[in-house]
Motif scaffolding. Structure first.
Motif, PDB file in Angstrom:
ATOM      1  N   ARG A  42      16.185 -74.083  -5.113  1.00  0.00           N
ATOM      2  CA  ARG A  42      16.175 -75.588  -5.554  1.00  0.00           C
ATOM      3  C   ARG A  42      16.014 -76.239  -4.304  1.00  0.00           C
ATOM      4  O   ARG A  42      15.005 -77.004  -4.110  1.00  0.00           O
ATOM      5  N   ALA A  43      16.469 -76.496  -2.887  1.00  0.00           N
ATOM      6  CA  ALA A  43      16.329 -77.252  -2.027  1.00  0.00           C
ATOM      7  C   ALA A  43      14.418 -77.032  -1.726  1.00  0.00           C
ATOM      8  O   ALA A  43      13.625 -77.786  -1.325  1.00  0.00           O
ATOM      9  N   ARG A  44      14.513 -75.689  -1.766  1.00  0.00           N
ATOM     10  CA  ARG A  44      12.941 -75.305  -1.117  1.00  0.00           C
ATOM     11  C   ARG A  44      12.069 -76.049  -2.072  1.00  0.00           C
ATOM     12  O   ARG A  44      10.896 -76.645  -1.886  1.00  0.00           O
ATOM     13  N   LEU A  45      12.099 -75.771  -3.319  1.00  0.00           N
ATOM     14  CA  LEU A  45      11.212 -76.485  -4.592  1.00  0.00           C
ATOM     15  C   LEU A  45      11.004 -77.627  -4.660  1.00  0.00           C
ATOM     16  O   LEU A  45       9.792 -78.305  -4.391  1.00  0.00           O
ATOM     17  N   ASP A  49       7.382 -79.341  -3.131  1.00  0.00           N
ATOM     18  CA  ASP A  49       6.817 -80.782  -4.172  1.00  0.00           C
ATOM     19  C   ASP A  49       6.720 -81.979  -3.036  1.00  0.00           C
ATOM     20  O   ASP A  49       5.885 -82.459  -3.151  1.00  0.00           O
ATOM     21  N   LEU A  50       7.843 -81.922  -2.116  1.00  0.00           N
ATOM     22  CA  LEU A  50       7.288 -83.276  -1.528  1.00  0.00           C
ATOM     23  C   LEU A  50       6.119 -83.140  -0.165  1.00  0.00           C
ATOM     24  O   LEU A  50       5.183 -83.911  -0.398  1.00  0.00           O
ATOM     25  N   ASP A  51       6.397 -81.722   0.094  1.00  0.00           N
ATOM     26  CA  ASP A  51       4.996 -81.716   0.440  1.00  0.00           C
ATOM     27  C   ASP A  51       4.075 -81.644   0.169  1.00  0.00           C
ATOM     28  O   ASP A  51       3.179 -82.539   0.970  1.00  0.00           O
ATOM     29  N   ARG A  52       3.885 -81.231  -1.056  1.00  0.00           N
ATOM     30  CA  ARG A  52       2.258 -80.945  -2.093  1.00  0.00           C
ATOM     31  C   ARG A  52       2.237 -82.917  -2.088  1.00  0.00           C
ATOM     32  O   ARG A  52       0.825 -82.835  -2.150  1.00  0.00           O
ATOM     33  N   ALA A  53       2.962 -83.268  -2.415  1.00  0.00           N
ATOM     34  CA  ALA A  53       2.258 -84.817  -2.862  1.00  0.00           C
ATOM     35  C   ALA A  53       2.359 -85.411  -1.289  1.00  0.00           C
ATOM     36  O   ALA A  53       1.302 -86.284  -1.575  1.00  0.00           O
ATOM     37  N   ALA A  54       2.828 -84.996  -0.064  1.00  0.00           N
ATOM     38  CA  ALA A  54       2.545 -85.621   1.120  1.00  0.00           C
ATOM     39  C   ALA A  54       1.470 -85.201   1.295  1.00  0.00           C
ATOM     40  O   ALA A  54      -0.248 -86.091   1.665  1.00  0.00           O
ATOM     41  N   ALA A  55       0.574 -83.862   0.848  1.00  0.00           N
ATOM     42  CA  ALA A  55      -1.287 -83.416   1.601  1.00  0.00           C
ATOM     43  C   ALA A  55      -1.849 -84.070   0.594  1.00  0.00           C
ATOM     44  O   ALA A  55      -2.765 -84.705   0.805  1.00  0.00           O
TER      45      ALA A  55
ATOM     46  N   THR B  55      18.832 -71.414 -13.301  1.00  0.00           N
ATOM     47  CA  THR B  55      18.221 -72.157 -13.489  1.00  0.00           C
ATOM     48  C   THR B  55      17.665 -72.584 -12.933  1.00  0.00           C
ATOM     49  O   THR B  55      19.455 -73.666 -12.048  1.00  0.00           O
ATOM     50  N   MET B  56      16.937 -73.926 -12.323  1.00  0.00           N
ATOM     51  CA  MET B  56      16.565 -74.639 -12.030  1.00  0.00           C
ATOM     52  C   MET B  56      17.490 -75.900 -11.929  1.00  0.00           C
ATOM     53  O   MET B  56      17.594 -76.984 -11.708  1.00  0.00           O
TER      54      MET B  56
END
Lengths: 163, 245
Positions: A42-45, A49-55, B55-56
């Motif tokens: 979950r932390a990785r996901l 997402d944060l990284d993608r948003a920053a990119a 689940t997430m």
């Protein structure tokens, strides 16, 4: 109290050790890896997402910067073009004005020259007429034939006064 | 069992279920051992059910497992620091073992293995010895400075050091007695109050019945809090051994 019956101690300690070791195995080899994996995933996901948003934000910023630059360039070019056009038109206008001015000056000079010529011709004919008239008048009135230069001088003086 | 004595202490009697001998010692599988087994199975079932779907967005059971994991993990990290995470599985096991022991013991007709001083004392003594070994292994003889905090004036140290030494050696006693006394008192109180329900009959029995209801809720809270306190104090002792001051 049943708690202080030493006969049961060996059995309780034995099964405590066995149970605790078994539970330790369940926790260390089963519970912690499985829950830890879920939390890590979950932390990785979230991090992804944060990284993608920053990119994406960086991309957007770059696009905005490119747009701003293009806009500035276009503005500069438009200003240059406008300035060149204004200058060219001004030059044409100046040239035309100068040509017209020259023409007008020339025409004024011509006109002035012809006026002066006409004036002097007119003056000359006035003097001639005045001299003739004066001599005729003098000869008619007195019968004397006056010296031409004398009459001329008188006429000139009179004309000078008239002016 | 009916017809036997029904005193408030009867619920703590160890009853052998399977007679076993090991090297001359009686290691029979008893009702105490049965509930230890149930605690293991309960913990396994909880984490098995909770992590079945992964689940997430967590389901209820998965939330319980995650909260427990993060609660104990946070307790170890906050009290011992990152180095203490090596002992996270042990503290987690300790917490789950005592928690299930306490909570399962609240079910009617069940047995509470944490209400036996020998179980608690064994756990507490193991922690005490382990902490002492870890302390000397990490700090050598410097570990003795635990008894005399830096900056203590000499006259004060004469009083302080004996007190500190005494409080250090009293740790396993207080750790095990606290859990033992809480479990014992709670269960005796419940049993006595429940006895009043029977003796007062249907009409007046409603009063002690309401009391049993309230005390049961209170005991639920105590069961969780005592498991937490035991694990937390173990963390604090571990912190002394790992980080000294």
């Amino acid at each position: 109290m049943p708690q202080f019956d030493p006969a049961t101690f060996a059995s309780q300690i034995f099964w405590l050790v066995v149970s605790f070791l078994a539970l330790y195995w369940v926790i260390a080899k089963f519970a912690i890896p499985r829950v830890g994996e879920i939390l890590e995933q979950r932390a990785r996901l979230i991090q992804d997402d944060l990284d993608r948003a920053a990119a994406l934000k960086a991309d957007t910023d770059a696009a905005i910067a490119t747009y701003e630059k293009a806009m500035a360039n276009a503005r500069g070019q438009a200003r240059d073009t406008l300035l060149a056009a204004v200058n060219a038109m001004k030059k044409v206008a100046d040239d035309k004005t100068a040509a017209v001015n020259t023409e007008i000056t020339k025409q004024i000079a011509d006109a002035e020259a012809s006026i002066a010529k006409a004036k002097s011709e007119a003056m000359e004919s006035i003097r001639t007429i005045a001299t003739e008239t004066a001599r005729e008048a003098v000869s008619k009135l007195s019968g004397m034939a006056l010296d031409a230069t004398k009459i001329d001088g008188a006429v000139m003086a009179a004309l000078k006064d008239a002016r | 069992m009916a017809g036997e004595s029904h005193g408030p202490m009867e619920q703590f009697v160890i009853k052998p279920l399977i007679n076993l001998q090991l090297g001359g010692a009686n290691v029979s599988y008893t009702n105490s051992a049965l509930f230890m087994t149930l605690a293991i199975l309960g913990t396994f079932a909880l984490f098995w059910v909770a992590t079945r779907h992964r689940t997430m967005v967590p389901s209820r059971w998965q939330s319980i497992a995650e909260l427990t994991y993060e609660f104990v993990g946070g307790m170890v990290k906050d009290n011992v620091g990152h180095e203490g995470m090596a002992y996270f599985p042990f503290i987690f096991t300790l917490f789950m073992f005592i928690l299930f022991g306490n909570v399962l013991g609240l079910m009617p007709y069940s047995f509470t293995f944490t209400s036996h001083i020998i179980v608690n004392a064994s756990l507490a003594l193991f922690i005490f010895v382990a902490v002492t070994i870890i302390g000397f292994a990490r700090h050598g003889l410097h570990y003795f400075s635990l008894f005399c905090p830096p900056g203590t004036p000499l006259p004060v140290a004469f009083v302080l050091v004996p007190i500190e030494i005494m409080s250090y050696f009293i740790r396993p006693v207080s750790l095990s007695l606290r859990l033992f006394a809480n479990m014992l008192a709670g269960h005796v109180l419940l049993k006595v109050l429940a006895g009043f329900v029977i003796s007062l009959g249907v009409v007046f029995g409603i009063v002690p019945f309401a009391a049993v209801f309230g005390v049961t809720l209170l005991e639920m809270m105590v069961a969780v809090i005592q498991a937490y306190v035991f694990a937390l104090l173990s963390c604090i002792y571990l912190n002394d051994a790992i980080n000294l001051h």
